[in-house]
Design a protein around this motif. Structure first.
Motif, PDB file in Angstrom:
ATOM      1  N   SER B  70       0.828  -1.211   0.000  1.00 49.28           N
ATOM      2  CA  SER B  70       0.000   0.000   0.000  1.00 49.28           C
ATOM      3  C   SER B  70       0.859   1.257   0.000  1.00 49.28           C
ATOM      4  CB  SER B  70      -0.929  -0.003   1.201  1.00 49.28           C
ATOM      5  OG  SER B  70      -0.172  -0.042   2.382  1.00 49.28           O
ATOM      6  N   ARG B  73       2.422   1.851  -3.503  1.00 53.23           N
ATOM      7  CA  ARG B  73       1.459   2.328  -4.504  1.00 53.23           C
ATOM      8  C   ARG B  73       1.503   3.846  -4.634  1.00 53.23           C
ATOM      9  NH1 ARG B  73      -2.564  -1.565  -2.352  1.00 53.23           N
ATOM     10  NH2 ARG B  73      -2.403  -3.347  -3.725  1.00 53.23           N
ATOM     11  N   SER B  74       1.844   4.508  -3.567  1.00 48.04           N
ATOM     12  CA  SER B  74       1.872   5.976  -3.595  1.00 48.04           C
ATOM     13  C   SER B  74       2.927   6.507  -4.550  1.00 48.04           C
ATOM     14  CB  SER B  74       2.164   6.515  -2.195  1.00 48.04           C
ATOM     15  OG  SER B  74       1.142   6.138  -1.324  1.00 48.04           O
ATOM     16  N   TYR B  75       3.843   5.648  -4.965  1.00 45.64           N
ATOM     17  CA  TYR B  75       4.950   6.132  -5.789  1.00 45.64           C
ATOM     18  C   TYR B  75       4.701   6.003  -7.281  1.00 45.64           C
ATOM     19  CZ  TYR B  75       7.603   6.620  -1.537  1.00 45.64           C
ATOM     20  OH  TYR B  75       8.030   7.029  -0.305  1.00 45.64           O
ATOM     21  N   ARG B  77       2.231   7.238  -9.095  1.00 44.82           N
ATOM     22  CA  ARG B  77       1.689   8.402  -9.776  1.00 44.82           C
ATOM     23  C   ARG B  77       2.785   9.347 -10.282  1.00 44.82           C
ATOM     24  NH1 ARG B  77      -2.119  13.307  -7.651  1.00 44.82           N
ATOM     25  NH2 ARG B  77      -0.264  13.805  -6.454  1.00 44.82           N
ATOM     26  N   GLY B  78       3.783   9.569  -9.451  1.00 43.58           N
ATOM     27  CA  GLY B  78       4.782  10.572  -9.832  1.00 43.58           C
ATOM     28  C   GLY B  78       5.954  10.037 -10.606  1.00 43.58           C
ATOM     29  N   ALA B  79       5.857   8.804 -11.123  1.00 39.35           N
ATOM     30  CA  ALA B  79       7.025   8.217 -11.778  1.00 39.35           C
ATOM     31  C   ALA B  79       6.872   8.227 -13.293  1.00 39.35           C
ATOM     32  CB  ALA B  79       7.243   6.794 -11.284  1.00 39.35           C
ATOM     33  N   HIS B 107      -2.433   2.837 -11.022  1.00 42.77           N
ATOM     34  CA  HIS B 107      -2.069   4.019 -10.251  1.00 42.77           C
ATOM     35  C   HIS B 107      -1.154   4.993 -10.970  1.00 42.77           C
ATOM     36  CE1 HIS B 107      -3.223   1.123  -7.037  1.00 42.77           C
ATOM     37  NE2 HIS B 107      -3.897   2.180  -6.658  1.00 42.77           N
ATOM     38  N   ALA B 182       3.663  15.813 -11.966  1.00 42.30           N
ATOM     39  CA  ALA B 182       3.056  14.543 -11.570  1.00 42.30           C
ATOM     40  C   ALA B 182       3.414  13.440 -12.553  1.00 42.30           C
ATOM     41  CB  ALA B 182       1.540  14.707 -11.484  1.00 42.30           C
TER      42      ALA B 182
END
Lengths: 972, 216
Positions: B70, B73-75, B77-79, B107, B182
């Motif tokens: 979890s 997953r936050s990473y 979007r900005g990659a 994501h 982003a």
């Protein structure tokens, strides 16, 4: 209006009851009403009640409000009211103002409601999704609500946000909100979100938080900005503190460079607002976070380098030396500079070079040390300076050497104009201010840390005490003060001075047998130490006893047995006899058991709440840890064991020495081998070079030989040529014929010239004759008629002749110039030849002689050609003279023509007379006839001249032939 | 150090497939044989040169363990790029690729370049997943594929650089909005953007990317 009346009435009569009812009614309406307007009004009413009747609204309405959030998303107004109400219930912020005394209770209330709210994780997720709503009425209360949830139960809410997809990322978008209120509250939300949660900190950093926050700080005017800057700085600190990954990202993202403008505060410092001080404080702390001594060494050092490269350190040093900086900012700046330079040689070197803008400029270090030993300075500032000094010396052998050298006799400035660091330290060490004593002792100890050379150097320091007394060594003076102890009246804690000195001595003597010997040499020292340890003193003195035990222990452990009376064994016996081993060890243990010991061992920074706590130095605690065990062992060891060990040591040392000997030998041989190898390679190289040179030279010699042979052959030929042309006169190959030819030509020209001259002379005489004839017209008037005809003919002839002569002259002069250029060419050629001759001559000795010969000949030739030139010049002069003569004769001819014209006029006159004189004509016929004959005779030489012209042409032909011959020669 | 562009990468895949080792090999040129479990996410960075342009790669190495899923997953979007790694000696890591890919697709930005990496190619004797299988999977899902060895450094450089080339190509084609951070792309300081420059050259590179499967 029902509920409103209820509210009004409720206040007067038992609020508990009525309010509960009203709230119940409102909740029912929220839950059951099908009309949005109705529900909205009910929620609004609840909101207005929620501040005052927080508990009641919270208990009864929470569920319904959450339901509204779920179902009425379409209407931003009702959502806004619901969020506001929830915020009022959960947040403690507003409550504090209303009821001061029940704060505690309300805090509980807030956390309880928070617990209820987050029990359903979906509620938090719902709140997160509501934050995506752009409407101000939704987003703003949403941000506030989430912030207070995080404040109440941080870790739990953080976990929920962390696992909800894109939770953190969505919150990051708040920083990009164009409405400042939301952006600013977003910063506060992120502060709460990132508090002590590494995973979230990293995600926030990943979402470009650094960039955004630094942008905001810049926009707001750096340290001059308001509370927003402060909030951003706190958030940055949250993200970076103890988070190596984020620190690395911060550094890699080149964000350190962006910190530099923060510290461009300028010197005027007209206003230091409270906000500015706070901002600057946080900025300095942020720098310290990146270079904290507790970070991994690699990370700190790379940040330190970056700070130097981008000029941040330089900027900080400017603040350090600026005037008008508030004391707490100055203190924090000193602490920051300390950590930026700590253990980083480049930065330490730079710091050593910083000068204070005083007159004369003093090193910053000296200025700082002056503050350290000045009791009027604030305590925290003095601590900061000590820290700065420690950091400057940390792992800096060069700096240590420089500081110690200012104490040595050879380098002390005799004029005493400038105060040195060493003088300040000594002054501090022996001042009557115990704090200065302690600081100076610790500072000096840091100059010796892990540096055996400086420990030995410091033994050389002598101090002039009072006039008349001999100088005393620094070591001696330290022990003297120690033993005098309580007798000197001092400001501050008496124990501080002694602890400071003992720490200095322990540091000095450890790992330095020579210093131990010096120390033991003073016979008063050991009895003093044993006395101190053996005495049964109060608790206050326990630490000093422990330190004395440590010093004695060091004197034993690092003793090289060079003093007969204080050998290891003897000292041990002394302990056994006077103190007892057990007692000694117990006293030794007092140090590490001290309450302040563990505190000091945690951090390198000397950070004490008040001067009384200033007891231990961080580096010293390391030393104690290192030595406590080994000293204990050394004391317990029996003498036999000792001896055995010593023997083992000796044999080991022997082995060691043998090994080192061989190692050295191998090293030397290696070096020799290398040298020889190099020699061989250079020799090889040289050999190759020489061989190529030899082959080159051989080929050169061959070439020279060939050239020589060629020249020989040529010379032979030349000689033959010369023999045939020039009566064996020794002349260079091509030249003699040329010269001969030139001579011939000149000769020819001469003869031509002579011919022309004779012709001229003839013509002159002819003209003379004609003149004589014409000057007597009176006598021969009749004859003049025919004579004039003759004359005109003659004149035409003469003119023609002159023209031919002129053209001849022209062609001749052309020829002469041609010849001259030819001669020039030849001269050049000869010169070139002269030049080319010496080259082969160098290698061939035989040729050299010949070249000189040839040179001689050449010069002779040159002489000759010069002479010839002169002749030509003379000839050309003659020719011009002849030309002039021709011109003059031409003019006479013109005069004659004039005369003739006159004569013709005369003749026409006389023709008239002729008729008259016809009678006389017959008589004179005879005479005319004879005159005619005479004229005929005069006509003869003209015919001969025609013959001469053809002869000239022949000459030219011959010359052309000569030319072609010349070319042939040159080609040879 | 200035750069023309900055790309953000993430490395994803099951635990123990060698994600951290790939990063370490790429940034520090060394190999650590001991498996040190990654907690959450770790950061690394390096500069590379593509078409004569300096490009800074910021790489987030994620924890492979399910419990961190979890967080990682936050990473997405900005990659701008993702290295999806499996272990050629453990089939289950290959089998889990679908789930990783789903996560990533869900994501991330739709333009994120994903490079499929079969790591540990030095352990040929213990191979459990054929190279062809990896190639097939990549073809099916439109990924770039490579086999690498973080231990011998084989293809490690290429994996990171080829991903960067592909991102660069997409920038040239105008598929990425370089101004939206982003997307995991940032224009370097004092850099003027010329999106039209040399698209043909970059297309050539992209073809190279596809065929370049190197020495393993």
């Amino acid at each position: 209006m029902n509920f409103l009346r209820g509210v009004m009435g409720g206040q007067s009569a038992g609020p508990q009851h009525t309010e509960a009812e009203t709230i119940q009614k409102l909740c029912d309406r929220v839950a059951s009403s099908t009309l949005l307007d109705d529900r909205r009004n009910a929620v609004r009413a609840l909101k207005s009640l929620s501040k005052k009747y927080r508990l009641e609204v919270g208990i009864q309405a929470m569920e319904h409000l959450i339901h509204v959030l779920q179902t009425d998303r379409a209407d931003s107004e009702i959502i806004g009211y619901a969020l506001d109400t929830l915020y009022n219930i959960i947040s403690n912020d507003e409550e504090e103002e209303v009821e001061e005394n029940s704060t505690r209770q309300s805090e509980d209330l807030g956390s309880q409601f928070t617990e209820i709210f987050i029990k359903q994780q979906e509620n938090v997720t719902l709140l997160l999704s509501l934050l995506e709503e752009f409407d101000f009425h939704v987003r703003w209360p949403g941000v506030k609500l989430l912030t207070s949830l995080l404040k109440q139960l941080g870790p739990q809410v953080q976990q929920i946000i962390l696992v909800s997809p894109m939770g953190v990322s969505r919150l990051m978008d708040l920083l990009a909100d164009s409405r400042e209120v939301i952006r600013n509250d977003g910063v506060l939300l992120l502060q709460a979100l990132t508090r002590s949660n590494g995973a979230i900190q990293k995600i926030v950093a990943f979402e470009n938080a650094f960039e955004r926050l630094l942008d905001i700080i810049t926009e707001e005017g750096n340290s001059d900005g308001g509370i927003v800057v402060e909030d951003c700085l706190i958030l940055l600190q949250n993200l970076l503190k103890n988070n190596n990954s984020n620190q690395n990202f911060f550094k890699e993202g080149s964000y350190i460079q962006r910190m530099k403008p923060w510290f461009e505060v300028g010197d005027e410092n007209s206003g230091w607002s409270a906000q500015k001080v706070t901002n600057l404080h946080l900025m300095l702390q942020l720098v310290r976070v990146l270079v904290s001594p507790t970070n991994p060494p690699g990370a700190t050092s790379s940040c330190q380098k970056a700070m130097f490269q981008c000029g941040l350190l330089q900027q900080l040093c400017t603040i350090l030396m600026a005037t008008g900086v508030p004391a707490d900012i100055l203190t924090e700046t000193i602490n920051t500079v300390s950590e930026v330079i700590r253990g980083c040689q480049v930065n330490q070197d730079y710091f050593a070079s910083v000068n204070a803008p005083s007159n004369p400029p003093r090193p910053a270090i000296v200025v700082l040390l002056m503050s350290m030993v000045n009791e009027r300075q604030p305590f925290v500032l003095r601590c900061a300076v000590l820290y700065c000094f420690q950091c400057f010396l940390y792992k800096n052998q060069k700096g240590q050497g420089e500081i110690v050298s200012t104490l040595l006799p050879s380098t002390i400035d005799a004029t005493g104009n400038s105060v040195s660091a060493g003088q300040l330290l000594c002054g501090g060490l022996f001042s009557t201010d115990s704090l200065s004593n302690w600081c100076a002792a610790v500072a000096l100890a840091h100059a010796l840390q892990e540096n055996a050379t400086q420990k030995e150097q410091l033994l050389r320091v002598q101090l002039a005490t009072s006039i008349g007394n001999p100088p005393v060594s620094l070591l001696q003076q330290c022990t003297n003060i120690l033993s005098q102890g309580d007798k000197i009246n001092r400001r501050g804690s008496k124990i501080q001075t002694r602890v400071g000195l003992l720490m200095l001595l322990c540091t000095w003597l450890s790992n330095c047998p020579i210093a131990v010997t010096h120390f033991l040499h003073n016979s008063a020292n050991v009895p003093f130490l044993t006395g101190q340890i053996a005495e049964n003193l109060g608790e206050e003195e326990q630490l000093v006893q422990g330190l004395c035990a440590l010093l004695l222990g060091i004197s034993i452990y690092f003793n090289d047995n060079s003093l007969e009376s204080y050998m290891k064994e003897k000292l041990k016996q002394l302990i056994e006899k006077r103190i007892g081993k057990e007692n000694f060890i117990e006293k030794l243990g007092f140090i590490s058991k001290h309450e302040l010991y563990s505190r000091a061992s945690q951090k390198p920074q000397p950070n004490f709440p008040s001067p009384e706590y200033m007891i231990f130095d961080h580096e010293f605690t390391k030393l104690v840890k290192e030595l406590e065990g080994v000293i204990t062992k050394a004391i317990y060891k029996s003498s036999e064991e000792d001896k055995k060990e010593e023997e083992v040591k000796k044999t080991l040392e022997q082995h060691d020495s043998i090994v080192t000997h061989y190692k050295n030998m191998i090293r030397e041989q290696d070096l020799q081998l290398d040298e020889l190898k190099q020699q061989i390679s250079t020799l090889k190289c040289q050999n190759e070079q020489l061989q190529t040179a030899v082959t080159q030279q051989v080929s050169q010699i061959q070439q020279h030989k060939d050239q020589y042979n060629l020249l020989k052959v040529q010379l032979g030929k030349d000689n033959q040529h010369q023999a045939s042309y020039n009566d064996g006169a020794q002349m260079n190959g091509i030249q003699p014929e040329e010269i001969g030819r030139l001579r011939e030509e000149i000769e020819e020209l001469k003869s031509n010239q002579e011919l022309l001259q004779s012709q001229l002379a003839e013509k002159d005489s002819l003209i003379e004759n004609l003149k004589s004839i014409q000057t007597s017209p009176g006598a021969n008037e009749q004859s003049s008629v025919t004579a004039s005809d003759r004359d005109s003919e003659q004149i035409a002839e003469l003119k023609q002749e002159l023209a031919t002569l002129k053209s001849e002259l022209n062609s001749q002069s052309l020829e002469i110039t041609k010849l001259q250029t030819e001669k020039q060419e030849l001269l050049q050629k000869t010169e070139a030849f002269v030049k080319s001759v010496p080259v082969p001559g160098e290698s061939e000795a035989g040729i050299a002689a010949k070249t000189t010969d040839v040179e001689g000949r050449l010069s002779a030739l040159l002489q000759e050609t010069k002479e010839l030139k002169n002749e030509i010049k003379a000839l050309s002069e003659e020719r011009t003279a002849i030309k002039e003569q021709l011109d003059s004769s031409n003019s006479t001819i013109a005069i004659l023509q004039n005369e003739r014209n006159k004569l013709e006029v005369d003749i026409t006159d006389s023709k008239k007379e002729q008729d008259d004189l016809l009678v006389l004509l017959a008589d004179q016929d005879q005479k005319i006839f004879s005159l005619k004959n005479k004229l005929k005779e005069l006509g003869h030489p003209v015919e001969e001249e025609d013959e001469l012209e053809s002869g000239d042409q022949d000459d030219e032909d011959e010359e052309n032939e000569d030319d072609s011959k010349d070319q042939g020669h040159i080609q040879l | 150090m200035t750069y023309a562009y900055l790309f953000k990468y993430i490395i994803i895949g099951d635990t123990g497939v060698g994600k951290s080792c790939l990063l370490l090999q790429f940034t520090d040129k060394r190999f650590q044989p001991v498996h040190d479990l990654t907690i959450g996410v770790e950061f690394g960075a390096r500069m590379v040169n593509i078409d004569g342009k300096q490009i800074k790669l910021q790489i987030w190495d994620t924890a492979g363990q399910e419990s961190f899923r979890s967080i990682t997953r936050s990473y997405y979007r900005g990659a701008a790029g993702a290295l999806l790694v499996y272990d050629i000696t453990r089939r289950e890591t290959f089998n889990h690729l679908t789930s990783w890919l789903e996560d990533a697709r869900q994501h991330s930005s739709s333009n994120m370049v994903i490079m499929l990496i079969g790591n540990k190619s030095d352990l040929e004797s213990r191979r459990d997943v054929k190279r062809e299988e990896g190639e097939a999977f990549a073809r099916e899902h439109g990924l770039i594929f490579m086999e690498t060895s973080a231990k011998t450094a084989c293809n490690v450089e290429e994996a990171f650089i080829n991903t960067a080339k592909e991102i660069y190509r997409k920038i040239q084609q105008g598929l990425f909005d370089v101004h939206n951070e982003a997307n995991g792309i940032k224009i370097g300081p004092q850099q003027c953007i010329s999106t039209s420059v040399g698209p043909s050259a970059s297309q050539r590179n992209s073809r190279d990317v596809g065929s370049n499967s190197g020495c393993c």
